[in-house]
Design an enzyme around this catalytic site. Structure first.
Site, short mmCIF file in Angstrom:
data_model
loop_
_atom_site.label_atom_id
_atom_site.label_comp_id
_atom_site.label_asym_id
_atom_site.label_seq_id
_atom_site.Cartn_x
_atom_site.Cartn_y
_atom_site.Cartn_z
CD GLU A 20 -1.88 5.21 -4.76
OE1 GLU A 20 -1.00 6.06 -4.86
OE2 GLU A 20 -3.10 5.47 -4.86
CG ASP B 85 1.69 3.70 -1.83
OD1 ASP B 85 0.62 4.25 -1.47
OD2 ASP B 85 2.32 4.02 -2.86
CB ILE B 86 0.14 0.21 -5.84
CG1 ILE B 86 -0.87 -0.64 -5.06
CG2 ILE B 86 0.44 -0.42 -7.19
CD1 ILE B 86 -0.33 -1.97 -4.63
#
Length: 752
Positions: A672, A629-630
């Site tokens: 994301e 996950d960004i």
């Protein structure tokens, strides 16, 4: 002498026709005049009934309105008996009856002591000599006359019936408790503009209608349009009848000043008011009368045309009678010639009455059936030749066809006099007279016994043709049971790449064609074996897909051809479906990949992890799942824009792909969030890869529009095992590890 009698008869017939013709013309004119007057009177009567209904409605409606005002004033006076009336009391009462201009309280001398209109206070209003209710005691209601102006302060009474009702004015409604006016009186001013709008907005009222409301003493309260001397006379006569006690309504057609009027009136049974209605009939019915006249003129014109046609018809038939005898003579000659021709005809011919009884037959009929003309005459053909091979429905359809005046053709099996059966082609044509009535039936019979064999072969060829037409979607080849080519088209040569040689033409064996086709198929022997299986089974097969060596996909349909349940051949239909297969692959790619990054989407990833779980169940091993996950992705979008955010997602995919094996699966789950499936990966290998992913993203920012965008990611790791009950359990652990990485400060790797 006979010629003289004949001329006399013709002259008498002509005179009689002329007399009848003249009488019909006179009747047409009389009918036209009567119909015109009758229809005009009928329309006038209808409008008269409508006028009576409208007068009754207006009388009832205005009566209810006045009674409502009277009840409101009575309530105020009842309240005044207990306490003094204040202006607020009058204002409250006025709010419940918006069609009033004002309500004023007068002392016994007629002076206004309280009013909803301040300008009225102090004014003196003469309330004597007003019409009252018929009852001798109790509270009294007085009406009018009509005033011009806005209220009592500036009102001017309008007492002359010859004057038109003003556009703005009022009608005073006066209420007192005693007839001697020894106590206070209430005066309500009724809005004249409201009354006019209420009446003129009534549905169906003609603009030519004049509606007037009168007091019982003849004073006009208001009307809807200016009047004239003739209508004033009508109003005076109406008031005189009311004063004599004739309160029932009257409706009639009358002529005033050379104009036709529809008039009606009604006196209210309880109130001293009445309503009159006058409509200019000629103006109201102008369009209707013109339409009636046009219609009647059309009818009269049609009558004239009809009579002229009758006249010309009589003259025509009068002239035609001269040649009738000559024509009959020629017909007799032609009839003899026709009978000779029919006797010489080789086909059997029978002439019957409309009920089917034979009147005449030719020698060919006797040769076909074995019955002489004498034996057949007076008999029904069904009784002579019926074999019982045709059911009742067959003969019912035949009789329905010929009795409707149409020609019937059909084949049937009949029986000769000696009992033998024969096939027959029967044609029956109705013979009609000049009026279209069936007089005879003419039946032509042809022996088809020797033609049956030839017809069977024609039916086989016809079945082949039907199969081609009905099942032709592309290239095709047809073979018979002997393996010979019956039909093929040019598309087959182009589809299979066949050379245009004589070995692939009609009548040649189909085996070389099948052998050539098998060579370009990916599996030649399977191609030929399946053709033999289809022939042996004799059942249709549709949609068989064959992969050719040049990469094309060909779809084949196999259709057995039958005649009367007997197998007579086979039809092969080929279609190139390569484009359809490509479209299917493209649709699958769209359904399983992320449109932005091009990597597998959530659906494809779940299918991959499900396959991996099935493999682990069968072959116990290990695998790992990474959830990526960004960090602070929303901040990137907010700072640099969504286009930059999309570029960051593509940058992450490029960086992570460099670290993966060919068997690993990288997918975008949404937004994301990414996931990686690592088959045959243990704990150490998965953690090592996760750390490399985190580090490469941290150390390689995206340069977007010459601006570096630094990206970090949190990674959750979990190990799949054959003991996991389902994939949800595995993904739940990976999500938990990702959550721990986020909670512990982001840009780190956690395992669960």
């Amino acid at each position: 002498m006979n010629k003289l009698n004949k001329r006399f008869r013709f002259l008498a017939a002509d005179l009689a026709f002329a007399a009848v013709f003249t009488l019909c013309a006179i009747l047409c004119v009389l009918v036209y005049l009567y119909q015109r007057d009758a229809q005009t009177h009928q329309q006038s009567t209808i409008q008269l009934s409508i006028a009576e209904h409208d007068v009754a409605y207006f009388s009832h409606d205005i009566g209810l309105l006045l009674q409502n005002i009277d009840e409101s004033l009575k309530t105020i006076l009842d309240t005044a008996a207990r306490k003094p009336i204040q202006t607020e009391t009058l204002q409250d009462a006025l709010s419940n009856v918006p069609y009033l201009n004002s309500i004023s309280l007068l002392d016994p001398q007629g002076k206004v002591i309280a009013s909803t209109a301040a300008a009225n206070i102090g004014q003196t209003f003469n309330i004597t000599a007003r019409p009252v209710y018929p009852q001798p005691s109790g509270s009294l209601l007085r009406i009018g006359p009509t005033y011009m102006g806005n209220d009592l302060a500036d009102g001017i009474p309008l007492t002359d019936n010859a004057k038109s009702t003003p556009d703005k004015g009022f009608i005073p409604i006066i209420h007192t408790r005693q007839p001697n006016l020894s106590e206070n009186t209430l005066v309500a001013t009724l809005n004249l503009e409201y009354l006019l709008l209420r009446i003129t907005s009534f549905p169906g009222i003609s603009p030519a209608a004049r509606i007037a409301v009168l007091r019982a003493d003849g004073l006009r309260l208001f009307d809807t349009m200016p009047t004239d001397a003739g209508l004033l006379l009508f109003e005076r006569e109406t008031v005189e009848r009311w004063q004599k006690g004739e309160i029932n309504n009257r409706k009639e057609l009358t002529t005033i000043d050379a104009r036709h009027w529809i008039v009606a009136d009604r006196l209210h049974s309880r109130l001293p008011i009445g309503v009159t209605l006058a409509i200019d009939r000629d103006d109201l019915l102008k369009e209707t009368i013109l339409k009636i006249r046009r219609n009647n003129l059309t009818v009269l014109l049609l009558m004239v045309i009809g009579m002229v046609c009758v006249l010309f018809g009589y003259l025509f038939f009068r002239h035609a009678n001269r040649h009738q005898r000559e024509r009959i003579s020629r017909i007799e000659v032609q009839r003899g010639l026709l009978e000779s021709s029919l006797n010489a005809c080789t086909n059997a011919i029978v002439i019957t009455k409309p009920d089917g009884i034979i009147e005449w037959s030719n020698p060919a009929f006797s040769a076909l059936t074995g019955y002489t003309a004498t034996e057949a005459s007076g008999k029904n053909p069904g009784a002579l030749c019926k074999s019982g091979k045709q059911d009742k429905t067959f003969y019912t359809h035949m009789w329905q066809t010929i009795r409707s005046g149409r020609i019937w053709r059909g084949e049937l099996i009949n029986r000769r006099k000696d009992g033998s059966l024969y096939d027959e082609l029967l044609t029956i044509a109705p013979a009609l007279d000049s009026e279209g009535t069936i007089q005879h039936f003419i039946a032509t019979k042809e022996d088809l016994t020797q033609q049956k064999a030839a017809r069977e072969e024609l039916e086989i060829a016809h079945s082949h043709l039907n199969a081609v037409v009905e099942n032709f979607p592309g290239s095709l080849v047809m073979e018979d049971l002997q393996g010979r080519i019956v039909l093929l088209n040019q598309n087959l040569f182009e589809l299979l790449g066949l050379p245009g040689t004589e070995e692939y033409v009609l009548g040649k064996p189909v085996h070389p064609l099948m052998a050539f086709s098998s060579h370009i198929a990916e599996n030649s022997q399977a191609f030929l074996d399946h053709v033999e299986e289809l022939r042996a089974a004799g059942r249709p097969s549709y949609g068989e897909e064959i992969h050719f060596k040049d990469g094309r996909w060909i779809e084949r349909d196999f259709i057995p051809i039958r005649l009367h349940e007997n197998l007579i051949g086979f039809l092969y239909i080929y279609r190139d479906i390569s484009q359809r297969k490509r479209h299917a692959r493209e649709l699958w790619q769209l359904a399983t990949s992320d449109p932005l990054t091009g990597i597998p989407n959530r659906r494809a990833f779940f299918e991959s992890i499900e396959h991996e779980r099935a493999r682990l169940t069968r072959y116990p091993d290990e695998a790992a799942v990474l959830m990526i996950d960004i960090d602070h992705f929303k901040q990137i979008n907010d700072t640099h824009g969504h286009a930059a955010g999309d570029a960051v997602l593509c940058h992450i995919v490029r960086q992570v792909r460099k670290l993966l094996r060919g068997s690993d699966t990288l997918a975008r789950l949404g937004g994301e969030e990414f996931a990686v499936l690592l088959p045959k990966a243990n704990r150490e290998g998965a953690l090592g890869l996760a750390e490399r992913v985190r580090k490469v993203l941290e150390e390689n920012p995206l340069i977007y529009n010459d601006v570096p965008i630094h990206v970090t990611a949190s990674v959750g790791v979990t190990i799949m095992s054959h003991t996991d009950p389902n994939t949800d359990k595995t993904l739940s652990r990976a999500d938990h590890a990702l959550y721990e990485a986020k909670r512990n400060g982001r840009n780190r790797v956690e395992i669960s």
